[in-house]
Design a protein around this motif. Structure first.
Motif, PDB file in Angstrom:
ATOM      1  N   ILE A  17      19.449  21.801  55.449  1.00 27.18           N
ATOM      2  CA  ILE A  17      18.745  22.970  55.967  1.00 27.18           C
ATOM      3  C   ILE A  17      19.152  24.205  55.183  1.00 27.18           C
ATOM      4  CG2 ILE A  17      18.515  22.092  58.336  1.00 27.18           C
ATOM      5  CD1 ILE A  17      20.853  24.049  59.076  1.00 27.18           C
ATOM      6  N   VAL A  18      18.331  25.218  55.307  1.00 29.20           N
ATOM      7  CA  VAL A  18      18.668  26.553  54.829  1.00 29.20           C
ATOM      8  C   VAL A  18      18.709  27.441  56.071  1.00 29.20           C
ATOM      9  CG1 VAL A  18      17.790  28.546  53.560  1.00 29.20           C
ATOM     10  CG2 VAL A  18      17.734  26.280  52.515  1.00 29.20           C
ATOM     11  N   ARG A  19      19.818  28.136  56.235  1.00 25.98           N
ATOM     12  CA  ARG A  19      19.984  29.036  57.371  1.00 25.98           C
ATOM     13  C   ARG A  19      19.648  30.461  56.942  1.00 25.98           C
ATOM     14  NH1 ARG A  19      25.423  29.177  59.181  1.00 25.98           N
ATOM     15  NH2 ARG A  19      24.594  30.279  60.967  1.00 25.98           N
ATOM     16  N   PHE A  20      18.978  31.185  57.833  1.00 21.93           N
ATOM     17  CA  PHE A  20      18.648  32.584  57.614  1.00 21.93           C
ATOM     18  C   PHE A  20      18.547  33.252  58.976  1.00 21.93           C
ATOM     19  CE2 PHE A  20      14.689  30.315  58.124  1.00 21.93           C
ATOM     20  CZ  PHE A  20      13.794  31.188  58.728  1.00 21.93           C
ATOM     21  N   GLY A  43       4.995  22.028  47.225  1.00 26.37           N
ATOM     22  CA  GLY A  43       4.185  20.957  46.677  1.00 26.37           C
ATOM     23  C   GLY A  43       4.740  20.350  45.409  1.00 26.37           C
ATOM     24  N   GLY A  44       5.999  20.495  45.203  1.00 25.81           N
ATOM     25  CA  GLY A  44       6.614  19.963  43.989  1.00 25.81           C
ATOM     26  C   GLY A  44       7.766  19.050  44.317  1.00 25.81           C
ATOM     27  N   PRO A  45       8.525  18.688  43.318  1.00 27.74           N
ATOM     28  CA  PRO A  45       9.685  17.821  43.546  1.00 27.74           C
ATOM     29  C   PRO A  45      10.802  18.583  44.260  1.00 27.74           C
ATOM     30  CG  PRO A  45       9.656  18.561  41.278  1.00 27.74           C
ATOM     31  CD  PRO A  45       8.383  19.067  41.915  1.00 27.74           C
ATOM     32  N   GLN A  46      11.719  17.838  44.795  1.00 28.69           N
ATOM     33  CA  GLN A  46      12.884  18.418  45.464  1.00 28.69           C
ATOM     34  C   GLN A  46      13.687  19.234  44.459  1.00 28.69           C
ATOM     35  OE1 GLN A  46      15.394  15.461  47.224  1.00 28.69           O
ATOM     36  NE2 GLN A  46      16.833  16.946  48.032  1.00 28.69           N
ATOM     37  N   VAL A  47      14.110  20.421  44.880  1.00 29.77           N
ATOM     38  CA  VAL A  47      14.905  21.256  43.985  1.00 29.77           C
ATOM     39  C   VAL A  47      16.391  20.963  44.187  1.00 29.77           C
ATOM     40  CG1 VAL A  47      13.155  23.079  43.955  1.00 29.77           C
ATOM     41  CG2 VAL A  47      15.078  23.252  45.533  1.00 29.77           C
ATOM     42  N   ARG A  48      17.192  21.353  43.221  1.00 32.56           N
ATOM     43  CA  ARG A  48      18.642  21.145  43.291  1.00 32.56           C
ATOM     44  C   ARG A  48      19.261  22.115  44.301  1.00 32.56           C
ATOM     45  NH1 ARG A  48      17.731  21.393  37.733  1.00 32.56           N
ATOM     46  NH2 ARG A  48      18.879  23.339  37.629  1.00 32.56           N
ATOM     47  N   PRO A  49      20.398  21.749  44.883  1.00 31.99           N
ATOM     48  CA  PRO A  49      21.048  22.597  45.876  1.00 31.99           C
ATOM     49  C   PRO A  49      21.260  24.039  45.423  1.00 31.99           C
ATOM     50  CG  PRO A  49      22.100  20.460  45.865  1.00 31.99           C
ATOM     51  CD  PRO A  49      21.127  20.478  44.713  1.00 31.99           C
ATOM     52  N   GLU A  50      21.623  24.239  44.175  1.00 30.97           N
ATOM     53  CA  GLU A  50      21.883  25.597  43.701  1.00 30.97           C
ATOM     54  C   GLU A  50      20.596  26.417  43.530  1.00 30.97           C
ATOM     55  OE1 GLU A  50      21.855  22.857  40.084  1.00 30.97           O
ATOM     56  OE2 GLU A  50      22.755  22.783  42.073  1.00 30.97           O
ATOM     57  N   GLN A  51      19.444  25.773  43.690  1.00 38.12           N
ATOM     58  CA  GLN A  51      18.159  26.466  43.570  1.00 38.12           C
ATOM     59  C   GLN A  51      17.546  26.815  44.923  1.00 38.12           C
ATOM     60  OE1 GLN A  51      16.293  23.316  41.279  1.00 38.12           O
ATOM     61  NE2 GLN A  51      16.336  24.614  39.445  1.00 38.12           N
TER      62      GLN A  51
END
Length: 92
Positions: A17-20, A43-51
């Motif tokens: 998750i991303v918390r905000f 709509g794209g591939p999974q991004v890396r954690p640092e992104q």
């Protein structure tokens, strides 16, 4: 009950998750979105954690609009109560 932008809190890799936060006046409302929901929105591939923070920033308007809608509908989860967004929340 109008929500305004709050702060980016962070990406929790273990929970995917991303918390905000958002604000209702002076009250801070905890929020989270699943990383799979963010990937689906783009709509794209999974991004890396640092992104994840950059991805959240790109999608912020759509994410916050959805959070505000759930807030108005009083769809709170957890302790303390907050808003949790999943992919299903963004389907038409």
């Amino acid at each position: 009950m109008t929500l305004t932008s709050g702060r980016f809190i962070g990406h929790e890799y273990d929970r995917m998750i991303v918390r905000f936060s958002m604000h209702d006046g002076a009250k801070e409302v905890p929020c989270a979105i699943s990383t799979s929901a963010m990937d689906h929105l783009e709509g794209g591939p999974q991004v890396r954690p640092e992104q994840r923070e950059a991805q959240f920033t790109r999608l912020r308007d759509r994410i916050e609009a959805c959070a505000a809608s759930k807030y108005r509908a009083t769809e709170f989860e957890g302790t303390p109560p907050g808003i949790v967004l999943r992919g299903i929340d963004f389907r038409s």
